[in-house]
Write a protein that holds these residues in place. Structure first.
Motif, short mmCIF file in Angstrom:
data_model
loop_
_atom_site.label_atom_id
_atom_site.label_comp_id
_atom_site.label_asym_id
_atom_site.label_seq_id
_atom_site.Cartn_x
_atom_site.Cartn_y
_atom_site.Cartn_z
N TYR A 331 3.55 40.59 -24.06
CA TYR A 331 2.14 40.25 -23.98
C TYR A 331 1.42 40.84 -25.18
O TYR A 331 1.83 41.88 -25.71
CB TYR A 331 1.50 40.82 -22.71
CG TYR A 331 1.81 40.06 -21.44
CD1 TYR A 331 0.99 39.03 -21.00
CD2 TYR A 331 2.93 40.39 -20.67
CE1 TYR A 331 1.27 38.33 -19.83
CE2 TYR A 331 3.22 39.70 -19.50
CZ TYR A 331 2.38 38.67 -19.08
OH TYR A 331 2.66 37.98 -17.94
N ALA A 333 -1.65 41.95 -24.99
CA ALA A 333 -2.77 42.71 -24.43
C ALA A 333 -2.24 43.88 -23.63
O ALA A 333 -1.25 43.74 -22.91
CB ALA A 333 -3.65 41.82 -23.55
N TYR A 359 -12.83 41.50 -26.81
CA TYR A 359 -11.38 41.56 -26.67
C TYR A 359 -10.97 42.47 -25.51
O TYR A 359 -9.82 42.49 -25.12
CB TYR A 359 -10.74 42.04 -27.97
CG TYR A 359 -10.43 40.92 -28.95
CD1 TYR A 359 -9.13 40.69 -29.39
CD2 TYR A 359 -11.43 40.09 -29.43
CE1 TYR A 359 -8.84 39.67 -30.28
CE2 TYR A 359 -11.16 39.06 -30.32
CZ TYR A 359 -9.87 38.86 -30.74
OH TYR A 359 -9.59 37.82 -31.62
N HIS A 387 -6.99 43.15 -25.46
CA HIS A 387 -6.19 42.27 -26.31
C HIS A 387 -6.10 42.87 -27.72
O HIS A 387 -7.11 43.26 -28.30
CB HIS A 387 -6.82 40.88 -26.38
CG HIS A 387 -6.82 40.15 -25.08
ND1 HIS A 387 -5.79 39.31 -24.69
CD2 HIS A 387 -7.70 40.15 -24.05
CE1 HIS A 387 -6.06 38.82 -23.49
NE2 HIS A 387 -7.20 39.32 -23.08
N LYS A 390 -3.06 37.77 -30.02
CA LYS A 390 -3.15 36.56 -29.20
C LYS A 390 -2.03 35.62 -29.63
O LYS A 390 -2.24 34.63 -30.33
CB LYS A 390 -4.54 35.93 -29.34
CG LYS A 390 -5.64 36.84 -28.78
CD LYS A 390 -6.92 36.11 -28.47
CE LYS A 390 -7.90 37.04 -27.75
NZ LYS A 390 -9.16 36.38 -27.37
N ASP A 392 -0.17 33.43 -28.18
CA ASP A 392 -0.12 32.02 -27.76
C ASP A 392 -1.06 31.15 -28.58
O ASP A 392 -0.93 29.92 -28.56
CB ASP A 392 -0.50 31.91 -26.28
CG ASP A 392 0.53 32.57 -25.37
OD1 ASP A 392 1.69 32.69 -25.79
OD2 ASP A 392 0.16 32.98 -24.26
N ASP A 393 -1.98 31.76 -29.33
CA ASP A 393 -2.96 31.00 -30.10
C ASP A 393 -2.77 31.12 -31.60
O ASP A 393 -3.21 30.25 -32.35
CB ASP A 393 -4.38 31.48 -29.75
CG ASP A 393 -4.69 31.37 -28.27
OD1 ASP A 393 -4.18 30.43 -27.63
OD2 ASP A 393 -5.44 32.22 -27.75
N ASN A 394 -2.12 32.21 -32.04
CA ASN A 394 -2.08 32.52 -33.46
C ASN A 394 -0.64 32.74 -33.91
O ASN A 394 0.01 33.69 -33.45
CB ASN A 394 -2.92 33.79 -33.72
CG ASN A 394 -3.08 34.11 -35.18
OD1 ASN A 394 -2.15 33.94 -35.97
ND2 ASN A 394 -4.25 34.58 -35.56
N ASP A 397 0.11 36.28 -35.10
CA ASP A 397 0.23 37.22 -33.99
C ASP A 397 1.55 37.03 -33.26
O ASP A 397 2.16 38.00 -32.80
CB ASP A 397 -0.94 37.02 -33.02
CG ASP A 397 -2.24 37.61 -33.53
OD1 ASP A 397 -2.23 38.19 -34.64
OD2 ASP A 397 -3.26 37.49 -32.84
#
Length: 556
Positions: A331, A333, A359, A387, A390, A392-394, A397
């Motif tokens: 994860y 976060a 965040y 967080h 991220k 799943d978005d970047n 990352d």
């Protein structure tokens, strides 16, 4: 019944990861997976990679439980084949191609039969939290990072209540520090609730110990080791004002008892000075000077945005033979108490390397700096989610996350938090299911299933057998030289403990989110602890508590 002979399938070897190609996910994942484990720590004997592995003679049936026609995966010997498994009492008594007879038969056709997952970093040591982790495939949950104190009271209270999972804890340095430096605090009672209350005090977090205080701290920790504590939990990020000499004394004490330290490093900072990189240097230097086994808790979150450089540093130490190990969770976060020192000061956002206070979340909702300041003053023990990546978005990352999760020899460890109700009270006692308002980080019941779902099924970054190594065997390798009980876990072999998970690989599904964190993972058809099913056909078996204490041999 004749013995089966299995041929070990060794992992391919590499001289290391090409750091100039780290931005390519595939090369990163392959590089991490193919590094020789012998360069890390506790490598299996070379004979396993070169010779045939003959199982112990199969014990004659009938067996208490027979698992039929499952895809049996043992990460130590390399077994990945259809087999029948016979269980007698608490142990695996037979692994065979032949039909076995048993009082109870589990049809595992189309299912994976693997060692139960071993979690080195489970703060949720309450009964409901253990039940929730069973659906994540965990069969042994250990509180190593923060630890508990007094150790004897923790083990006594837990045994009296009973647990479905095996349990254990390190000795809590922070608890000892609070008792030495906060005279108005009551004595520790072996629970995390006591530690929550300590965040209303500040002296233990930010000041050096006097000689008398240090003497008391070390005495309390040594007593905990004598009572069976699994090492020293050094939650340094929550008390960054401690002295370097204090850490040195803790490392020497751990070495004297041949027990590891489990450290949440003192700084969480992407930028120098007082950076995460500097904190890792401190830990590595103590391994070099004292010979102590220094374990790094959550390499991902304590490195914040600087995972690549921190991972390079740690790998260099390992390559030079230092006794340093690591863990990570999949994860981006973390979860903590809002009163922690790492969230205070005008520069805390810059140190984390994130753009805004949003965040940080409480109860699934982003916070403002004004709200954070208010909670720190009025409710410092409140659990929040922070967080730092991220993934799943970047893509950038994601690459950083992979570097920590796929770190050679590292264990997957959840950092599972205790479950709390909407008023911030820890949920404990004989409660099931989790209440609808139960709040925690979703990794508290979906860490291992997320790793399998993402890194095996979706990313194709590791094979199933490599995933099982990271979810079970690596944790055992990290601690078994100090805790011999763990030599019988993390394996599917005759004579080993019957801690097993039986799941359908393609059906593993994570339902928990940050907004709805208490949704149980799907896919675990059966979970067996010490030969007793605690999940059968996907259903928790209430009132069944076969979990046993994991303790160091000092008390023997």
């Amino acid at each position: 019944m004749k013995d089966d002979t299995l041929t070990e399938k060794p992992h391919s070897n590499s001289n290391g990861v090409d750091q100039t190609k780290r931005s390519t996910l595939t090369k990163l994942a392959v590089g991490a997976a193919t590094l020789p484990f012998a360069s890390v720590l506790h490598a299996a004997s070379d004979k396993l990679a070169e010779q045939k592995v003959t199982l112990m003679p199969n014990e004659k049936g009938p067996f208490d439980i027979v698992i039929e026609n499952g895809r049996v995966v043992d990460p130590e010997t390399g077994l990945d084949a259809i087999r029948n498994v016979g269980i007698k009492g608490k142990r695996i008594a037979a692994i065979s191609k032949n039909t076995l007879k048993g009082a109870k038969v589990i049809n595992a056709e189309g299912l994976v039969v693997a060692p139960g997952f071993v979690d080195l970093h489970a703060h949720g040591q309450q009964l409901p939290a253990a039940r929730a982790q069973a659906f994540d495939g965990v069969t042994t949950q250990l509180e190593m990072e923060s630890g508990l104190l007094p150790i004897s009271k923790f083990y006594e209270d837990t045994a009296k209540e009973g647990r479905p999972l095996n349990y254990g804890a390190s000795v809590a340095w922070t608890y000892a520090r609070v008792m030495a430096k906060e005279p108005t605090m009551p004595a520790a009672d072996g629970s995390i609730v006591w530690f929550q209350k300590a965040f209303s005090y500040n002296n233990w977090q930010n000041t050096l110990a006097t000689p008398d205080e240090l003497k008391q701290i070390l005495s309390d920790i040594e007593q905990g080791l004598k009572e069976g504590g699994l090492g020293i939990g050094i939650n340094a990020g929550y008390a960054p004002g401690y002295g370097h000499k204090e850490y040195y004394e803790l490392a020497k004490l751990a070495k004297r008892y041949n027990m590891p330290t489990y450290t949440h490093v003192r700084y969480l900072n992407s930028a120098e000075p007082k950076s995460s990189f500097e904190a890792y240097q401190e830990l590595i230097s103590l391994s070099a000077t004292t010979g102590a086994h220094m374990h790094i808790c959550h390499l991902n979150s304590t490195s914040v945005q600087d995972i690549d450089d921190c991972a390079d540093l740690v790998q260099s130490a390992i390559d030079r033979g230092l006794n340093v190990t690591a863990e990570a969770y999949p994860y981006g976060a973390g979860s903590s108490l809002i009163g922690a020192e790492v969230f205070r000061g005008d520069d805390w956002l810059a140190r984390w390397g994130v753009p805004s206070a949003s965040y940080m979340e409480a109860n699934g909702k982003p916070l403002t700096q004004e709200k954070i300041t208010e909670l720190q003053a009025n409710d410092p023990g409140k659990v929040v989610v922070m967080h730092f990546l991220k993934p799943d978005d970047n893509p950038s990352d994601r690459q950083k996350m992979d570097r920590s999760v796929l770190f050679p020899g590292a264990a997957i460890a959840s950092d599972a938090m205790p479950w709390m109700d909407s008023k911030g009270k820890v949920i404990e006692g004989d409660i099931w299911p989790l209440p609808s308002d139960a709040i925690a980080h979703p990794r508290s019941l979906a860490c291992f299933t997320r790793f399998i779902s993402k890194y095996v099924n979706e990313y194709k970054a590791v094979t199933l057998i490599e995933a099982m190594e990271r979810c079970s065997l690596n944790a055992c390798r990290i601690i078994e030289n100090s805790v011999p009980q763990m030599k019988n876990k993390g394996r599917v072999q005759v004579g080993k403990d019957a801690d097993l998970v039986i799941f359908k690989l393609e059906d593993i599904k994570v339902l928990a989110t940050f907004e709805a964190p208490n949704a149980l993972s799907e896919g675990m058809h059966h979970v067996i602890v010490n030969g007793t099913p605690i999940i059968a056909n996907g259903e928790l078996q209430l009132g069944v508590n076969p979990g046993e204490p994991i303790r160091n041999p000092v008390i023997a």
